[in-house]
Design a protein around this motif. Sequence first.
Motif, PDB file in Angstrom:
ATOM      1  N   HIS A   1      12.664 -12.742  30.290  1.00  0.00           N
ATOM      2  CA  HIS A   1      11.699 -13.149  31.380  1.00  0.00           C
ATOM      3  C   HIS A   1      10.693 -12.364  31.653  1.00  0.00           C
ATOM      4  N   HIS A   2      10.239 -11.652  30.632  1.00  0.00           N
ATOM      5  CA  HIS A   2       9.176 -10.496  30.945  1.00  0.00           C
ATOM      6  C   HIS A   2       7.812 -11.378  31.618  1.00  0.00           C
ATOM      7  N   SER A   3       7.265 -10.717  32.523  1.00  0.00           N
ATOM      8  CA  SER A   3       5.977 -11.343  33.101  1.00  0.00           C
ATOM      9  C   SER A   3       6.154 -12.734  33.711  1.00  0.00           C
ATOM     10  N   GLU A   4       7.436 -13.084  34.046  1.00  0.00           N
ATOM     11  CA  GLU A   4       7.524 -14.326  34.709  1.00  0.00           C
ATOM     12  C   GLU A   4       7.650 -14.295  36.297  1.00  0.00           C
ATOM     13  N   ALA A   5       7.204 -14.955  37.220  1.00  0.00           N
ATOM     14  CA  ALA A   5       7.246 -14.883  38.556  1.00  0.00           C
ATOM     15  C   ALA A   5       7.428 -16.218  39.177  1.00  0.00           C
ATOM     16  N   THR A   6       8.207 -16.650  40.096  1.00  0.00           N
ATOM     17  CA  THR A   6       8.545 -17.859  40.611  1.00  0.00           C
ATOM     18  C   THR A   6       8.107 -17.706  42.299  1.00  0.00           C
ATOM     19  N   GLU A   7       7.252 -18.597  42.731  1.00  0.00           N
ATOM     20  CA  GLU A   7       6.690 -18.657  44.118  1.00  0.00           C
ATOM     21  C   GLU A   7       8.087 -19.156  44.656  1.00  0.00           C
TER      22      GLU A   7
END
Length: 225
Positions: free
Chosen positions: A152-158
């Motif tokens: 999940h590197h460099s993943e972001a969830t609003e």
Amino acid sequence: MPTLSADRAINAAMNLSQFYPGVIEFAIVANGCSKDDVAKLRHTADQVPHLIHLVENEENLGYGMGANLGLNALWPEGWFDYFGVTNDDVLPAADCIAQLVTAFEELKALGKNPGVLGPVTNSIHGPQQISIGAYSSAPEMQRLAMEHLRRHHSEATESERLRGLFLLISPECLSAVGGFDPIFGLGNFEDDDHNLRCRLAGYTLWIVDGAFLHHDGSTSFKELK
């Protein structure tokens, strides 16, 4: 970092600073601590004044007001890129703080206007709770957290909601929105209120999917019964 326990607070500060490559400082708020705990915190702050600022408060004002005291102690220094609020019963994965800071920079570059970011964790209510697998020691947690990070590197969830377990806040958002409302007493829902005020001010909230933070879970509330 509002705290009732000196040992927990000191361990949290040391662990959170251990892996982060940048400059980091902590305001530890002795929020209704015992005399022995305050003495231990004073000794530690004297030993590492570049790392720990101690804010003493005889009465436990609760999580929100304790956090506000810490933020108010650091704000006048005026040079911090980000401000954070954390529980003291946490243990970060090696890349947790670096992932949060990197995500903030990338989201700003994409024009997403991030105001507050939070990690994923093993124990929380809401979408930040995940399972990285069973572990019974810090080394096992670090190994599993690194495997999770690779996926999940460099993943972001609003998100519409971030828990007060750990919040990384931009100075612009903190200046516009302020800290926590004291109406919520010892704790619960002050983070919901803060989330809402950040969103109403035009800031976005994000969960950084690769940033894992172990949480023992409601330790202060258990001590307070």
